[in-house]
Design a protein around this motif. Structure first.
Motif, PDB file in Angstrom:
ATOM      1  N   ALA A 164      35.977  38.647  27.020  1.00  0.00           N
ATOM      2  CA  ALA A 164      35.636  37.881  28.243  1.00  0.00           C
ATOM      3  C   ALA A 164      36.538  36.662  28.348  1.00  0.00           C
ATOM      4  O   ALA A 164      37.071  36.354  29.420  1.00  0.00           O
ATOM      5  CB  ALA A 164      34.166  37.473  28.211  1.00  0.00           C
ATOM      6  N   ARG A 165      36.741  35.997  27.230  1.00  0.00           N
ATOM      7  CA  ARG A 165      37.574  34.774  27.254  1.00  0.00           C
ATOM      8  C   ARG A 165      39.023  35.116  27.579  1.00  0.00           C
ATOM      9  O   ARG A 165      39.660  34.462  28.394  1.00  0.00           O
ATOM     10  CB  ARG A 165      37.511  34.090  25.893  1.00  0.00           C
ATOM     11  N   GLU A 166      39.537  36.190  26.897  1.00  0.00           N
ATOM     12  CA  GLU A 166      40.942  36.576  27.133  1.00  0.00           C
ATOM     13  C   GLU A 166      41.168  36.910  28.599  1.00  0.00           C
ATOM     14  O   GLU A 166      42.201  36.570  29.185  1.00  0.00           O
ATOM     15  CB  GLU A 166      41.303  37.834  26.316  1.00  0.00           C
ATOM     16  N   VAL A 189      30.783  31.543  28.742  1.00  0.00           N
ATOM     17  CA  VAL A 189      30.058  32.620  28.065  1.00  0.00           C
ATOM     18  C   VAL A 189      28.754  32.030  27.529  1.00  0.00           C
ATOM     19  O   VAL A 189      28.759  31.012  26.832  1.00  0.00           O
ATOM     20  CB  VAL A 189      30.885  33.204  26.891  1.00  0.00           C
ATOM     21  N   ASN A 190      27.649  32.666  27.922  1.00  0.00           N
ATOM     22  CA  ASN A 190      26.325  32.206  27.482  1.00  0.00           C
ATOM     23  C   ASN A 190      25.747  33.225  26.497  1.00  0.00           C
ATOM     24  O   ASN A 190      25.981  34.431  26.638  1.00  0.00           O
ATOM     25  CB  ASN A 190      25.422  32.119  28.721  1.00  0.00           C
ATOM     26  N   PHE A 191      25.015  32.754  25.493  1.00  0.00           N
ATOM     27  CA  PHE A 191      24.260  33.660  24.619  1.00  0.00           C
ATOM     28  C   PHE A 191      22.775  33.380  24.817  1.00  0.00           C
ATOM     29  O   PHE A 191      22.358  32.211  24.866  1.00  0.00           O
ATOM     30  CB  PHE A 191      24.555  33.389  23.130  1.00  0.00           C
ATOM     31  N   LEU A 232      34.723  44.045  32.221  1.00  0.00           N
ATOM     32  CA  LEU A 232      35.090  42.628  32.328  1.00  0.00           C
ATOM     33  C   LEU A 232      36.249  42.426  33.305  1.00  0.00           C
ATOM     34  O   LEU A 232      36.231  41.511  34.123  1.00  0.00           O
ATOM     35  CB  LEU A 232      35.439  42.071  30.943  1.00  0.00           C
ATOM     36  N   THR A 233      37.235  43.314  33.244  1.00  0.00           N
ATOM     37  CA  THR A 233      38.390  43.188  34.142  1.00  0.00           C
ATOM     38  C   THR A 233      37.951  43.405  35.590  1.00  0.00           C
ATOM     39  O   THR A 233      38.338  42.650  36.491  1.00  0.00           O
ATOM     40  CB  THR A 233      39.471  44.234  33.770  1.00  0.00           C
ATOM     41  N   THR A 234      37.139  44.438  35.799  1.00  0.00           N
ATOM     42  CA  THR A 234      36.669  44.729  37.165  1.00  0.00           C
ATOM     43  C   THR A 234      35.884  43.544  37.706  1.00  0.00           C
ATOM     44  O   THR A 234      36.078  43.106  38.845  1.00  0.00           O
ATOM     45  CB  THR A 234      35.771  45.988  37.148  1.00  0.00           C
ATOM     46  N   LEU A 235      34.966  43.026  36.888  1.00  0.00           N
ATOM     47  CA  LEU A 235      34.132  41.904  37.333  1.00  0.00           C
ATOM     48  C   LEU A 235      34.989  40.666  37.609  1.00  0.00           C
ATOM     49  O   LEU A 235      34.782  39.962  38.591  1.00  0.00           O
ATOM     50  CB  LEU A 235      33.061  41.590  36.279  1.00  0.00           C
ATOM     51  N   TYR A 236      35.951  40.440  36.743  1.00  0.00           N
ATOM     52  CA  TYR A 236      36.837  39.282  36.942  1.00  0.00           C
ATOM     53  C   TYR A 236      37.559  39.409  38.286  1.00  0.00           C
ATOM     54  O   TYR A 236      37.623  38.457  39.072  1.00  0.00           O
ATOM     55  CB  TYR A 236      37.836  39.172  35.782  1.00  0.00           C
ATOM     56  N   ASP A 237      38.078  40.617  38.552  1.00  0.00           N
ATOM     57  CA  ASP A 237      38.794  40.827  39.824  1.00  0.00           C
ATOM     58  C   ASP A 237      37.871  40.653  41.029  1.00  0.00           C
ATOM     59  O   ASP A 237      38.329  40.337  42.127  1.00  0.00           O
ATOM     60  CB  ASP A 237      39.434  42.224  39.848  1.00  0.00           C
TER      61      ASP A 237
END
Ligand code: SF4
Length: 454
Positions: A199-201, A207-209, A157-162
């Motif tokens: 993901a939110r943090e 966020v989709n389900f 998640l961190t990598t993708l966010y960056d």
């Protein structure tokens, strides 16, 4: 609003989902690759500066088989496959770059699968870096990914966010342990909760389900619990899909007992219960299995008439030029579709020869383009204006169908426009099919053959 069960059963007939028009069964194998390349270059030049370019990248690997699955995937626990696949996909991107007269302005990237989070964070970074270094990233880009709650780590998640990703879609399907056992997708609620909260943090804004109704062993109390647990986690969007049982093409579906599947009536009740709970909790029914909270961009796009529909379902896609990379991916450039080879082996083989891996597709004629617009308008906006040029064909093939729908109060129509009524919103596929000339002509041919036979 309540849906009339009699109408639901009357219109419960196989109708395409219209993620493309013409639909895939109409496409031809053995696509003319030179023509595809020519059209790709021309459409790219028309669209890139104007609206930008969208990319879909298919990442096909999964560690275990979910028996209900109808996706193009490759089951393996060998993570050594990641590098080879990234290299092939990057080479495919290079081949397409040679057809582009200027650097692409990337407006959207979507990583789908398979399980994109099968790939390590560093390999996902390698993939995205090798794509964006040959492009210009639009300041208002939308990068999104499909994540598996079991293997999406904080590091992913961190990598993708960056890398600029702000949307994630988790395949949840059903929280009931008994259903999960039968579909071979053991996914404790705790994993879904952790992946959602992380993901939110980290800063993902949506966020989709994905949930499914009609799975084996699903019951009303079970779906109630699944939806309640979902609501508690408050995803911004929910796709509540109907399970499609096609064991002749999806062999994994032969692995469970068909007697465990709900009947058509029970399936309908599962859907209605889910829908009722979601709308009561404040989710808006966008149509065709999609629900969104009022703050979400999908809902806003629905409200302001900019919603789009493509192979990923409803999207807020802002371009009409979508390039699909990777095995089995589909490209949609507005006036033509092309699909890549579905077998990994063949995909690699063709890329190694520095050729495009497309094998199947369709070039739209003027009539297709016009009727595609009608279908997209109906699906995304709930109404369409009629172009007088099309009236002769509409009168022959579509208006008789619209008249039947009008009798059931699903549409209002005249020769200038068609408007979907509030009851009609639940039958969007059926209404869209009135404009599907390939389908209507087929029906006419069958009728003629039948009348000659008796
Ligand atoms: S449902 Fe998703 S994770 Fe499961 S086999 Fe299919 S693609 Fe893989």
């Amino acid at each position: 609003m309540n849906i009339d069960p009699i109408m639901l059963s009357k219109y419960n007939v196989p109708v395409p989902r219209y993620t493309s028009y013409p639909t895939v069964p109409v496409w031809k194998e053995g696509i003319d690759t030179e023509r595809w390349k020519r059209m790709f270059s021309e459409e790219f030049s028309k669209n890139n500066l104007h609206t930008g370019t969208s990319l879909y990248i298919h990442l096909p690997f999964c560690e275990s088989l979910c028996t209900y699955c109808g996706c193009n995937k490759k089951i393996t626990s060998n993570h050594g496959v990641e590098k080879e696949y990234i290299e092939a996909t990057t080479n495919e991107w290079r081949l397409y770059r040679q057809l582009m007269s200027e650097p692409p302005i990337l407006r959207e990237i979507h990583l789908g699968g398979g399980t994109p989070t099968f790939f390590s964070p560093s390999n996902l970074e390698l993939l995205i870096d090798s794509i964006v270094k040959r492009a210009i990233v639009h300041p208002h880009r939308e990068f999104s990914i499909e994540g598996h709650p079991n293997n999406t780590t904080k590091n992913h998640l961190t990598t993708l966010y960056d890398l600029g990703f702000r949307r994630i879609s988790y395949g949840v399907q059903d929280h009931d342990p008994e259903v999960q056992r039968v579909i071979n997708r053991i996914q404790p609620l705790e994993n879904v909760r952790r992946a959602t909260e992380e993901a939110r943090e980290i800063g993902f804004k949506s966020v989709n389900f994905d949930l499914i109704y009609g799975l084996p062993k699903q019951t009303i109390p079970g779906i109630e619990k699944t939806i309640e647990q979902t609501i508690e986690l408050k995803p911004d969007r929910i796709a509540f899909y109907s399970y499609a049982h096609v064991p002749w093409t999806s062999r994994g579906q032969r692995l469970f007992d068909e007697h465990d599947l709900p009947s058509a009536q029970e399936k309908l009740e599962l859907y209605l219960k889910g829908k009722e709970l979601l709308t009561t909790a404040g989710y808006i029914d966008i149509g065709m299995d999609h629900f969104a909270l009022p703050g979400d961009d999908l809902y806003k796009a629905w409200l302001n008439g900019t919603l789009h529909r493509n192979f990923m379902g409803y999207t807020t896609q802002r371009t009409s030029f979508l390039l699909g990379l990777g095995v089995s991916s589909i490209s949609d450039i507005g006036v033509a579709f092309a699909q890549n080879r579905k077998s990994l082996h063949e995909y690699y083989e063709v890329i190694d020869k520095s050729e495009l891996p497309v094998f199947k597709g369709y070039f739209l004629n003027e009539e297709d383009v016009a009727f595609r617009k009608y279908i997209l308008n109906i699906i995304c906006k709930g109404f369409t204006k009629i172009d007088p040029v099309d009236l002769p064909v509409l009168r022959e093939l579509c208006f008789p169908e619209l008249e039947k729908l009008k009798k059931d109060e699903l549409v209002e129509w005249n020769e200038k426009e068609v408007i979907v009524t509030s009851s009609g919103r639940h039958f969007i596929r059926n209404i869209s099919s009135a404009f599907d000339l390939h389908l209507q002509r087929n029906k006419q041919e069958v009728k003629t053959l039948f009348s000659k036979a008796i």
